[in-house]
Design an enzyme around this catalytic site. Structure first.
Site, PDB file in Angstrom:
ATOM      1  N   TYR A   1      -5.096   1.465  15.603  1.00 49.07           N
ATOM      2  CA  TYR A   1      -3.900   1.509  16.451  1.00 49.07           C
ATOM      3  C   TYR A   1      -4.215   1.236  17.913  1.00 49.07           C
ATOM      4  O   TYR A   1      -3.448   0.599  18.614  1.00 49.07           O
ATOM      5  CB  TYR A   1      -3.199   2.865  16.310  1.00 49.07           C
ATOM      6  CG  TYR A   1      -2.546   2.996  14.958  1.00 49.07           C
ATOM      7  CD1 TYR A   1      -1.283   2.465  14.734  1.00 49.07           C
ATOM      8  CD2 TYR A   1      -3.200   3.590  13.890  1.00 49.07           C
ATOM      9  CE1 TYR A   1      -0.680   2.534  13.477  1.00 49.07           C
ATOM     10  CE2 TYR A   1      -2.620   3.662  12.626  1.00 49.07           C
ATOM     11  CZ  TYR A   1      -1.361   3.126  12.439  1.00 49.07           C
ATOM     12  OH  TYR A   1      -0.774   3.178  11.201  1.00 49.07           O
TER      13      TYR A   1
ATOM     14  N   GLU B   1      -3.931  -0.212   7.901  1.00 55.23           N
ATOM     15  CA  GLU B   1      -2.781   0.153   8.745  1.00 55.23           C
ATOM     16  C   GLU B   1      -2.975  -0.448  10.122  1.00 55.23           C
ATOM     17  O   GLU B   1      -4.072  -0.360  10.696  1.00 55.23           O
ATOM     18  CB  GLU B   1      -2.661   1.672   8.943  1.00 55.23           C
ATOM     19  CG  GLU B   1      -2.213   2.427   7.729  1.00 55.23           C
ATOM     20  CD  GLU B   1      -2.078   3.931   7.998  1.00 55.23           C
ATOM     21  OE1 GLU B   1      -1.872   4.339   9.166  1.00 55.23           O
ATOM     22  OE2 GLU B   1      -2.202   4.680   7.024  1.00 55.23           O
TER      23      GLU B   1
ATOM     24  N   HIS C   1      -3.057  10.922   0.792  1.00 52.89           N
ATOM     25  CA  HIS C   1      -2.547  10.672   2.140  1.00 52.89           C
ATOM     26  C   HIS C   1      -1.965  12.001   2.649  1.00 52.89           C
ATOM     27  O   HIS C   1      -0.793  12.108   2.984  1.00 52.89           O
ATOM     28  CB  HIS C   1      -1.517   9.541   2.132  1.00 52.89           C
ATOM     29  CG  HIS C   1      -1.331   8.860   3.460  1.00 52.89           C
ATOM     30  ND1 HIS C   1      -1.493   7.502   3.645  1.00 52.89           N
ATOM     31  CD2 HIS C   1      -0.996   9.349   4.678  1.00 52.89           C
ATOM     32  CE1 HIS C   1      -1.260   7.179   4.919  1.00 52.89           C
ATOM     33  NE2 HIS C   1      -0.948   8.287   5.565  1.00 52.89           N
TER      34      HIS C   1
ATOM     35  N   ARG D   1       0.847  -1.190   0.000  1.00 54.94           N
ATOM     36  CA  ARG D   1       0.000   0.000   0.000  1.00 54.94           C
ATOM     37  C   ARG D   1       0.886   1.245   0.000  1.00 54.94           C
ATOM     38  O   ARG D   1       1.747   1.375   0.884  1.00 54.94           O
ATOM     39  CB  ARG D   1      -0.925   0.012   1.224  1.00 54.94           C
ATOM     40  CG  ARG D   1      -1.722   1.295   1.331  1.00 54.94           C
ATOM     41  CD  ARG D   1      -2.760   1.305   2.463  1.00 54.94           C
ATOM     42  NE  ARG D   1      -3.466   2.559   2.413  1.00 54.94           N
ATOM     43  CZ  ARG D   1      -3.551   3.439   3.421  1.00 54.94           C
ATOM     44  NH1 ARG D   1      -3.036   3.163   4.606  1.00 54.94           N
ATOM     45  NH2 ARG D   1      -4.183   4.582   3.250  1.00 54.94           N
TER      46      ARG D   1
ATOM     47  N   ASN E   1      -7.941   1.701   9.539  1.00 54.11           N
ATOM     48  CA  ASN E   1      -6.659   1.849  10.232  1.00 54.11           C
ATOM     49  C   ASN E   1      -6.925   1.757  11.723  1.00 54.11           C
ATOM     50  O   ASN E   1      -7.749   2.505  12.256  1.00 54.11           O
ATOM     51  CB  ASN E   1      -6.025   3.212   9.919  1.00 54.11           C
ATOM     52  CG  ASN E   1      -5.565   3.328   8.481  1.00 54.11           C
ATOM     53  OD1 ASN E   1      -5.584   2.355   7.734  1.00 54.11           O
ATOM     54  ND2 ASN E   1      -5.142   4.524   8.092  1.00 54.11           N
TER      55      ASN E   1
ATOM     56  N   GLU F   1      -7.899   8.570   6.092  1.00 58.44           N
ATOM     57  CA  GLU F   1      -8.223   9.184   7.378  1.00 58.44           C
ATOM     58  C   GLU F   1      -8.731  10.624   7.288  1.00 58.44           C
ATOM     59  O   GLU F   1      -8.062  11.565   7.753  1.00 58.44           O
ATOM     60  CB  GLU F   1      -7.009   9.112   8.312  1.00 58.44           C
ATOM     61  CG  GLU F   1      -6.506   7.690   8.532  1.00 58.44           C
ATOM     62  CD  GLU F   1      -5.423   7.596   9.602  1.00 58.44           C
ATOM     63  OE1 GLU F   1      -4.834   8.630   9.972  1.00 58.44           O
ATOM     64  OE2 GLU F   1      -5.168   6.479  10.088  1.00 58.44           O
TER      65      GLU F   1
HETATM   66  C1  FCB Z   1      -1.884   7.090  10.693  1.00 60.52           C
HETATM   67  C2  FCB Z   1      -1.390   7.621   9.373  1.00 60.52           C
HETATM   68  C3  FCB Z   1      -0.038   7.108   8.971  1.00 60.52           C
HETATM   69  C4  FCB Z   1       0.901   6.979  10.164  1.00 60.52           C
HETATM   70  C5  FCB Z   1       0.236   6.250  11.301  1.00 60.52           C
HETATM   71  C6  FCB Z   1       1.120   6.051  12.501  1.00 60.52           C
HETATM   72  O1  FCB Z   1      -2.784   7.999  11.229  1.00 60.52           O
HETATM   73  O2  FCB Z   1      -2.300   7.304   8.355  1.00 60.52           O
HETATM   74  O3  FCB Z   1       0.477   7.941   7.989  1.00 60.52           O
HETATM   75  O4  FCB Z   1       1.378   8.199  10.528  1.00 60.52           O
HETATM   76  O5  FCB Z   1      -0.931   6.919  11.686  1.00 60.52           O
END
Ligand code: FCB
Length: 442
Positions: free
Chosen positions: A298, A350, A125, A81, A296, A170
């Site tokens: 985290y 992500e 992006h 990607r 995405n 995002e």
């Molecule tokens: C996301 C972004 C990516 C990277 C990660 C850690 O929000 O899409 O570019 O910075 O966080």
């Protein structure tokens, strides 16, 4: 890996990848006719980036792309990607296209295909051409139409060779961090502007998808959202109400228009005079059928009415970003998305963590990152066992890179980058991912 993911039976056509974005790795910020982006200008303002750095060199991927593609192929993934830098291919955002910039992505896509890797392209992006910002940027409705032209131009050149095309990465981050808190480019601090930006991003997504399909584009189309379960800090009524609102601002504000054709009423009420101007037909345009949804993930998000909640006091382990490691949130999120919305198959576009890596004797023993990845892949597997339709998983990130306002201080790569020499070294996590994938038969 000993956990259940080893025998979940990920389908043979499951997409396993690594992800990057143009501004974070390419460098060459003024090479071969590239125009400035809002991130170039933002970095040039004092106090915006923790280490005072910028993207002018980054990982020198613009020069080193062939070796980087070899590196990707060596991991045993089947997909990559990446994003296109809009100001590299159309420096002013409108007007003339830059042949050298287009050639770069043309060669990149061919290089991926030659190595048996699927190209997954993201159009936006975050690195909007500076010239468009000077004319109002995403707050100006005209940018919506410039984006549609950009999408059509890139698809005309590359579309038939792509495995997927994402409009935006995002939108919440661009709208809120870019225009409300102002900690990201373009550094605007205005709630009304942020709300309008979010609407224009969604509208440009819908109009681009519509225009591409009208032209007969067969490439799978989607959008990437940063999503998380939002939990109340305590069971108090006030905290629960705040969690509901934050869920509205982060998740429903994007998911509802995309999949239900309307903005959530509670968030509209709360915005009051700050609500965006929505023209007749906009919501219909936004709600285009999609081929996939990129997620995405985290960490989770926790809301307290008085903002007193702190991740560092939760008792959960944190990454180097100070984000809680909370893989069960990913399972819960995926289940909820499929339950509440008519979603197409989802792809984790992500997932990964920053950790304080040390390169010693040619090795980075990042067992915390390996553990993070293994647990999140298992969380995806668990969602699939419970019936969620998933099409892929991508690690953020292939390389250590420019982590926006954190500069080069936070390392997300499964491959270490020495920024003095540009030498790449596979971290232990990369070797683990490779071994895991070879067991999957990817
Ligand atoms: C996301 C972004 C990516 C990277 C990660 C850690 O929000 O899409 O570019 O910075 O966080």
């Amino acid at each position: 890996m000993t956990s259940a993911a080893a025998h979940v039976g990920f389908p043979n056509d499951f997409v396993w990848g690594v992800a990057t974005s143009a501004f974070q790795i390419e460098g060459a910020s003024a090479t071969d006719g590239k125009g400035p982006s809002i991130w170039d200008s933002f970095c040039a303002q004092p106090g915006t980036i923790v280490d005072g750095s910028n993207g002018s060199i980054a990982c020198e991927h613009y020069q080193r792309w062939e070796a980087d593609l070899d590196l990707i192929a060596g991991l045993g993934v089947n997909a990559y990607r990446f994003s296109v830098s809009w100001p590299r291919v159309r420096p002013g955002g409108s007007g003339a296209w830059n042949a050298k910039g287009l050639d770069f992505y043309d060669h990149l896509v061919d290089g991926l295909l030659a190595r048996g890797l699927q190209p997954h392209l993201t159009l936006n992006h975050w690195d909007l051409p500076d010239e468009l910002q000077a004319r109002g940027g995403w707050a100006d409705r005209d940018t919506v139409h410039r984006f549609v032209e950009y999408a059509l131009g890139i698809e005309a050149r590359l579309g038939s060779r792509l495995a997927s095309l994402v409009t935006h990465n995002e939108p919440w981050v661009m709208a809120v961090l870019g225009h409300e808190t102002g900690v990201f480019a373009p550094g605007i601090k205005c709630r009304k502007t942020a709300a309008q930006v979010s609407h224009h991003l969604l509208l440009s997504h819908g109009l681009a998808v519509q225009a591409l399909r009208a032209r007969g584009c067969k490439t799978p189309l989607g959008i990437v959202l940063n999503l998380a379960p939002v939990q109340p800090a305590t069971a108090s009524v006030a905290d629960q109400a705040r969690a509901t609102l934050e869920d509205g601002r982060l998740l429903r504000w994007y998911m509802d228009p995309l999949f239900k054709g309307r903005y959530p009423q509670d968030v509209l009420d709360e915005l009051g005079p700050y609500a965006p101007q929505v023209m007749h037909g906009d919501l219909q345009a936004i709600a285009q059928p999609l081929d996939f949804l990129g997620v995405n993930y985290y960490s989770r998000s926790v809301a307290s009415a008085d903002n007193s909640w702190k991740a560092c006091n939760s008792g959960l382990p944190l990454t180097d970003m100070g984000w809680e490691i909370y893989p069960e949130g990913l399972t819960a999120l995926l289940l909820r998305l499929q339950r509440d919305y008519p979603v197409p198959p989802m792809m984790i576009t992500e997932n990964g963590g920053a950790f304080p890596d040390v390169l010693q004797d040619g090795r980075v023993k990042d067992s915390a990152r390996t553990d993070y990845l293994a647990r999140h892949i298992e969380a995806v597997a668990e969602a699939m066992r419970q019936g969620v339709r998933m099409s892929g998983y991508m690690v953020w990130s292939l390389l250590d890179n420019f982590e926006w306002a954190s500069g080069y201080e936070k390392r997300f790569g499964i491959v270490h980058v020495d920024y003095q020499t540009q030498v790449r070294t596979l971290k232990d996590s990369a070797q683990w991912y490779r071994d895991f994938l070879s067991r999957q038969g990817a």
